[in-house]
Scaffold this active site. Structure first.
Site, PDB file in Angstrom:
ATOM      1  N   CYS A   8       0.812  -1.229   0.000  1.00  0.00           N
ATOM      2  CA  CYS A   8       0.000   0.000   0.000  1.00  0.00           C
ATOM      3  C   CYS A   8       0.840   1.270   0.000  1.00  0.00           C
ATOM      4  CB  CYS A   8      -0.975  -0.012   1.174  1.00  0.00           C
ATOM      5  SG  CYS A   8      -0.208   0.046   2.809  1.00  0.00           S
TER       6      CYS A   8
ATOM      7  N   HIS B  55      -6.061   1.579  -4.367  1.00  0.00           N
ATOM      8  CA  HIS B  55      -5.021   1.216  -3.400  1.00  0.00           C
ATOM      9  C   HIS B  55      -4.540  -0.206  -3.655  1.00  0.00           C
ATOM     10  CE1 HIS B  55      -8.010  -0.939  -0.551  1.00  0.00           C
ATOM     11  NE2 HIS B  55      -8.659  -0.635  -1.658  1.00  0.00           N
TER      12      HIS B  55
ATOM     13  N   HIS C   6      -2.448   1.330   6.824  1.00  0.00           N
ATOM     14  CA  HIS C   6      -2.838   1.252   5.412  1.00  0.00           C
ATOM     15  C   HIS C   6      -3.009   2.665   4.847  1.00  0.00           C
ATOM     16  CE1 HIS C   6      -4.177  -0.820   1.841  1.00  0.00           C
ATOM     17  NE2 HIS C   6      -5.283  -0.074   1.772  1.00  0.00           N
TER      18      HIS C   6
END
Length: 379
Positions: free
Chosen positions: A289, A353, A341
């Site tokens: 991420c 993402h 994240h």
């Protein structure tokens, strides 16, 4: 004996006629002021004004008009009624110094035709007079000038501009390439490479310094011309072509345009695999991420985020409300200083993402996965 007598009388009469004709020729010739004419052939002659080309040495029967400034090859000098004429290809022209001039012996070092434009190889001066004695202004090297015509003085050609005269010496000016409209001829300040090109150490673009990727931005120091008439951009470290098909004028994009570039690149990666391996997490074909947002901003805009983990990327840009999100904003999950994240907001409630090892890079509606806070990189 009769035949002999008749022959003698004939020869005497012939001699008398010849003497008479010679006397008349001398009389005619002596009426011509030859100081006003060229009487020897130097091989070349220049028209000071528009002159006529004739089919006969007596300057009868006009063939065409020759423009002022034209340089002509002369084959010799011939006379008619005591007047000298230049024999040129196709006919005859006057040898009168009021209409023609013999060029300087080193005329090969000068331009003798007007292509309409000329570029300065060095800083040069514009003068108000054709003798180049009264300075009007200085023209910087790399300047493209409009030329109205060519005029001569003492056999030296000069370029006539709107406000004066400049030298036609090839050491100081160069006639631009005929395809000059395909090139930039003024300094735009900054340029960007439209395609992969090269930086060269020399103005002739023969010695490569390095490859220049598409999108690379350079500050232009100045424009210089090669001796073959091509304009080049002088930048830090060397020269780049000024061809409009290779480079473009760089304009700082608005934040909206920049955000569009970020989102557009991010969406091209949808479907790419997720990985946490050190060798693959920063792309270009696999990501985690934080590696994903780092790659997208660096590649799309050249913006390097502070680190490649979610916690280091938290310090990028400024924090914004989740109610005022804009495309390009970074969406974080977890508590500040301990996030786990991050993704990129693309607009319309959607985030792109690097999700999980099973899902890879994907789009997600944030109403089903609400972020903790957001940071805006493009202020």
């Amino acid at each position: 004996m009769g035949k002999s007598t008749n022959t003698g009388a004939y020869n005497q009469r012939k001699t008398e006629v010849s003497k008479t004709n010679q006397s008349q020729t001398v009389t005619v010739a002596s009426a011509v002021d030859l100081s006003k004419y060229y009487t020897t052939n130097s091989g070349e002659i220049v028209a000071l004004t528009d002159i006529k080309l004739y089919s006969e040495v007596g300057l009868k029967n006009v063939i065409k008009t020759i423009s002022a400034g034209s340089l002509l090859k002369t084959q010799g000098v011939e006379y008619a009624s005591g007047y000298p004429r230049f024999k040129v290809s196709g006919g005859y022209i006057t040898a009168n110094r009021s209409f023609v001039v013999q060029p300087t012996s080193n005329i090969a070092n000068y331009y003798t035709t007007n292509t309409g434009q000329i570029a300065s190889l060095t800083d040069i001066h514009v003068y108000s007079d054709v003798a180049l004695t009264k300075l009007v202004r200085t023209v910087s090297a790399g300047t493209l000038l409009k030329v109205q015509g060519i005029e001569y003085i003492s056999g030296y050609p000069r370029y006539k501009l709107a406000d004066g005269y400049i030298t036609a010496n090839k050491s100081f000016v160069v006639q631009p390439v005929s395809s000059i409209n395909n090139y930039y001829t003024s300094n735009p300040g900054e340029i960007s490479a439209s395609k992969v090109t090269h930086l060269y150490s020399d103005i002739d673009l023969t010695n490569i310094v390095k490859k220049v990727p598409a999108g690379t931005v350079y500050k232009v120091e100045k424009i210089q011309y090669s001796t073959s008439g091509y304009p080049r951009f002088k930048v830090a470290g060397g020269f780049i072509s000024a061809n409009k098909s290779i480079v473009a004028v760089y304009k700082e994009s608005s934040n909206t345009e920049k955000a569009n570039k970020v989102v557009a690149l991010a969406k091209t990666k949808i479907g790419d695999p997720y990985t946490q391996s050190a060798s693959g997490r920063l792309g270009p074909n696999s990501f985690d991420c934080s590696g994903f947002v780092y790659y997208v901003y660096k590649t799309a805009l050249g913006i390097v985020l502070p680190g490649t983990t979610t916690t280091t990327e938290e310090s990028a840009g400024k924090e914004v409300s989740l109610n005022t999100l804009k495309p390009g904003d970074l969406l974080f999950y977890g508590t500040r200083g301990n996030t786990y994240h991050v993704g990129i907001y693309e607009g319309n409630g959607i985030m792109v993402h690097a999700a999980t090892p099973e899902e890879g890079v994907k789009e997600t509606a944030i109403k089903y996965y609400e972020p903790s806070f957001a940071r805006r990189i493009l202020n």
